[in-house]
Design a protein around this motif. Structure first.
Motif, mmCIF file in Angstrom:
data_model
loop_
_atom_site.group_PDB
_atom_site.id
_atom_site.type_symbol
_atom_site.label_atom_id
_atom_site.label_comp_id
_atom_site.label_asym_id
_atom_site.label_seq_id
_atom_site.Cartn_x
_atom_site.Cartn_y
_atom_site.Cartn_z
ATOM 1 N N CYS A 1 117.862 -31.936 96.333
ATOM 2 C CA CYS A 1 116.738 -31.076 95.969
ATOM 3 C C CYS A 1 115.430 -31.859 95.986
ATOM 4 C CB CYS A 1 116.978 -30.462 94.593
ATOM 5 S SG CYS A 1 115.543 -29.605 93.906
ATOM 6 N N ASN B 1 114.858 -34.769 97.475
ATOM 7 C CA ASN B 1 114.609 -35.244 98.842
ATOM 8 C C ASN B 1 113.945 -34.174 99.699
ATOM 9 O OD1 ASN B 1 115.863 -37.599 98.102
ATOM 10 N ND2 ASN B 1 117.784 -37.173 99.159
ATOM 11 N N ASN B 2 114.415 -32.938 99.556
ATOM 12 C CA ASN B 2 113.867 -31.845 100.380
ATOM 13 C C ASN B 2 112.405 -31.569 100.047
ATOM 14 O OD1 ASN B 2 116.298 -31.526 101.707
ATOM 15 N ND2 ASN B 2 116.970 -29.790 100.464
ATOM 16 N N ILE B 3 112.085 -31.570 98.757
ATOM 17 C CA ILE B 3 110.696 -31.331 98.355
ATOM 18 C C ILE B 3 109.794 -32.448 98.861
ATOM 19 C CG2 ILE B 3 109.124 -31.157 96.379
ATOM 20 C CD1 ILE B 3 111.470 -29.844 94.845
ATOM 21 N N SER C 1 110.287 -34.485 101.398
ATOM 22 C CA SER C 1 110.158 -34.430 102.861
ATOM 23 C C SER C 1 109.178 -33.347 103.299
ATOM 24 C CB SER C 1 111.528 -34.179 103.496
ATOM 25 O OG SER C 1 112.402 -35.250 103.244
ATOM 26 N N ARG C 2 109.237 -32.190 102.655
ATOM 27 C CA ARG C 2 108.349 -31.091 103.026
ATOM 28 C C ARG C 2 106.885 -31.442 102.748
ATOM 29 N NH1 ARG C 2 106.549 -27.574 99.629
ATOM 30 N NH2 ARG C 2 108.360 -27.670 98.240
ATOM 31 N N ILE C 3 106.618 -32.005 101.573
ATOM 32 C CA ILE C 3 105.238 -32.330 101.221
ATOM 33 C C ILE C 3 104.684 -33.400 102.151
ATOM 34 C CG2 ILE C 3 103.789 -33.371 99.429
ATOM 35 C CD1 ILE C 3 105.528 -31.873 97.373
ATOM 36 N N SER D 1 105.485 -33.932 105.199
ATOM 37 C CA SER D 1 105.266 -33.385 106.539
ATOM 38 C C SER D 1 104.115 -32.390 106.597
ATOM 39 C CB SER D 1 106.542 -32.714 107.047
ATOM 40 O OG SER D 1 106.864 -31.575 106.266
ATOM 41 N N GLU D 2 103.794 -31.737 105.462
ATOM 42 C CA GLU D 2 102.811 -30.662 105.476
ATOM 43 C C GLU D 2 101.461 -31.017 104.860
ATOM 44 O OE1 GLU D 2 104.605 -27.350 103.519
ATOM 45 O OE2 GLU D 2 106.091 -26.981 105.097
ATOM 46 N N ASP D 3 101.434 -31.907 103.881
ATOM 47 C CA ASP D 3 100.218 -32.132 103.105
ATOM 48 C C ASP D 3 99.488 -33.408 103.538
ATOM 49 O OD1 ASP D 3 101.133 -29.937 101.797
ATOM 50 O OD2 ASP D 3 101.275 -30.846 99.814
ATOM 51 N N ASP E 1 107.149 -26.615 92.731
ATOM 52 C CA ASP E 1 107.676 -27.933 93.077
ATOM 53 C C ASP E 1 107.833 -28.803 91.828
ATOM 54 O OD1 ASP E 1 107.821 -27.360 95.785
ATOM 55 O OD2 ASP E 1 105.826 -28.175 96.220
#
Length: 412
Positions: free
Chosen positions: A156, A158-160, A162-164, A166-168, A192
Motif C-alpha cells: 500500500c 509502495n503504491n502511493i 510510486s504514484r506521487i 511519477s505524477e507530482d 493519501d
C-alpha cells in the motif's frame, strides 16, 4: 502497532535547500565542521554544531553554544531561509547514490512506540552523546536530525509513493557536493495521508537502522517535557520524534571493516597458522571483497587472502553470535590478536566500507599491520538481532547514503 504521523515541517526555501542541507552532525570533528561552514553561511551545521561559531577555547558543550544554535535557527526562520508548512504532511525523501535509489517517508514516530519496543533497537547508546543532543533539542525546541528507521515493505505504501513520484513535482531536487542526489515530494492529499497512516498502524515492528543516539535523545527530551507538563494528553509534538522510514527492500548495508595495529607478538607465519585453526586460508590474486557470508578478506604484508570460517563456528549460534563480525571477533581478533574488547582497545580501528579496499591497504601498510574486509550485514540479520532483543557488536553496519539534516525540522 506503529503510530507514524504527519507533521508541520520547518524546511528550507526551495532556492537554498541544497546549501542548507548538511551531513549529520556526528560525521565531523570540530575542525572539519568549522571548515564545512566557513564558505557556506547557510549550512545547517551552523545550527547542528554551533561551536563552529566560537573560538576553539570555548567548550563544545557550553550553554552559550546551544543558545547560539537557537539564535541562528530562529534568525533563518525570520529571514525566510526556512519556511513553515501550515498543514500536516508526510514527505517522500529519495536519495540517489551511484544510480541506486533509496526512497523513504519523512514523518514523526511515537516515543511510546520506542519505549514499548514497537520501534526496536540493536545498539547501546552512550550517555554523554545523548546529553549533547538532549540539550540541543531542548534549547531549540525542535528536532533537527531525522532517525533512520526501517520496516518490512508494505504494498500500500509502495503504491502511493510510486504514484506521487511519477505524477507530482518535487519540492526539492539537488545533488550535494558528495554526488548524492536528494529529491523530496510533499504528501498533502488527505486520502493519501490517511492510507499511509493506517498502513503503518498495521505494522507491528519498526527498526532503528541508524541514529540510535538521536532517537534516545529525542525520547528523553520528550519524557522531560512530559514531566514539566503533567497535564499532557499525548497529542503534543514532544511525544513524537523526527524520522525517515525506509522499506527493507530499498536498503543496502555496507561493510564495516577492521584494521589491527600488530600481530600480538606473532610472526606472519605463526599468525597464519593460528588463523588456520578456525578459518580456511587462500591467497587471493589481488584486492577482493568477500563474496558471501562466512568469508573475510584479509590484507597482510602486501598480500590479500580469503578467510573462510569453518562451518562449525556458526552451529547453534544466536542472531548475534552468528554474524560475521562476531565470528571474526570470537575466533580471530580475540583469541589470536588479543583484542578482547573492540570498544576500548586502541589496537583496533574501524573503517567504513565507503572508504574502499585501498584504505584498508593504506592503513595496513602505514600505522596498522593487518586489515579485514567484512561481508556486509544483511538487513534481515539486523531485524533478527533486534527481534531477539539482542545488541549488535560495535561498528557492525555502515549505511550509505547518509540522510541530510536541515531538510525537515520538527518543532516540539
Amino acid at each position: 502497532m506503529a503510530k507514524i504521523k504527519p507533521f508541520m515541517a520547518v524546511r528550507p526555501d526551495e532556492k537554498v535547500a541544497g546549501r542548507v542541507a548538511a551531513l549529520p552532525y556526528d560525521v565531523y570533528n570540530r575542525q572539519e565542521a568549522k571548515e564545512a561552514v566557513k564558505d557556506n553561511p547557510l549550512s545547517f551545521l551552523r545550527i547542528d554544531r554551533a561551536e563552529t561559531q566560537f573560538p576553539d577555547n570555548v567548550d563544545t558543550y557550553a550553554p552559550e553554544v546551544y543558545a547560539k544554535a537557537k539564535e541562528i535557527f530562529e534568525g533563518m526562520v525570520a529571514d525566510g531561509t526556512f519556511i513553515t508548512d501550515n498543514d500536516r504532511c508526510y514527505y517522500i525523501y529519495q536519495l540517489v547514490m551511484d544510480g541506486r535509489k533509496q526512497t523513504g517517508i519523512a514523518a514523526c514516530a511515537s516515543i511510546d512506540d520506542y519505549l514499548n519496543n514497537v520501534i526496536k533497537k540493536h545498539e547501546n547508546t552512550r550517555e554523554e552523546k545523548e546529553q549533547d543532543r538532549i540539550r540541543h533539542i531542548d534549547t531549540l525546541g525542535a528536532q533537527t536530525g531525522p532517525v533512520f528507521l526501517a520496516y518490512r515493505s508494505q504494498k500500500c505504501i509502495n503504491n502511493i509513493v510510486s504514484r506521487i513520484i511519477s505524477e507530482d513535482r518535487p519540492v526539492y531536487s539537488f545533488t550535494a557536493e558528495d554526488g548524492i542526489g536528494h529529491i523530496v515530494w510533499k504528501v498533502s492529499d488527505e486520502c493519501d495521508i490517511t492510507a499511509i497512516q493506517n498502513a503503518f498502524a498495521a505494522i507491528s515492528d519498526i527498526y532503528i537502522a541508524d541514529g540510535h543516539h538521536r532517537a534516545a535523545s529525542a525520547v528523553k527530551t520528550g519524557l522531560k517535557r512530559r514531566k514539566e507538563n503533567p497535564g499532557y494528553d499525548g497529542t503534543e509534538e514532544f511525544n513524537y520524534f523526527l524520522s525517515v522510514l525506509f522499506p527493507d527492500e530499498s536498503l543496502v548495508i555496507m561493510d564495516y571493516n577492521r584494521s589491527a595495529r600488530d600481530l600480538n607478538g606473532l610472526s606472519k607465519e605463526g599468525f597464519l597458522e593460528k588463523v588456520k585453526e578456525n578459518f580456511g586460508v587462500e591467497e587471493a590474486a589481488g584486492a577482493t571483497h568477500p563474496s558471501k557470508k562466512g568469508q573475510v578478506s584479509m590484507y597482510l604484508d602486501k598480500k590479500w587472502y580469503i578467510l573462510s570460517a569453518k562451518e562449525e563456528l556458526f552451529k547453534d549460534k544466536d542472531a548475534v553470535a552468528s554474524l560475521d563480525v562476531s565470528i571474526l571477533q570470537d575466533y580471530l581478533l580475540g583469541p589470536v590478536l588479543g583484542i578482547k574488547d573492540p570498544r576500548t582497545d586502541s589496537r583496533i580501528d574501524f573503517i567504513g566500507g565507503i572508504r574502499g579496499l585501498k584504505e584498508l591497504e593504506r592503513r595496513a601498510d602505514s600505522d596498522m599491520e593487518v586489515s579485514f574486509a567484512m561481508y556486509p550485514v544483511q538487513v534481515q540479520e539486523l531485524f533478527a538481532v533486534a527481534d531477539a532483543g539482542l545488541l549488535m557488536p560495535p561498528k557492525s553496519t555502515w549505511f550509505e547514503p547518509k540522510l541530510r539534516s536541515g531538510l525537515f525540522i520538527h518543532r516540539i
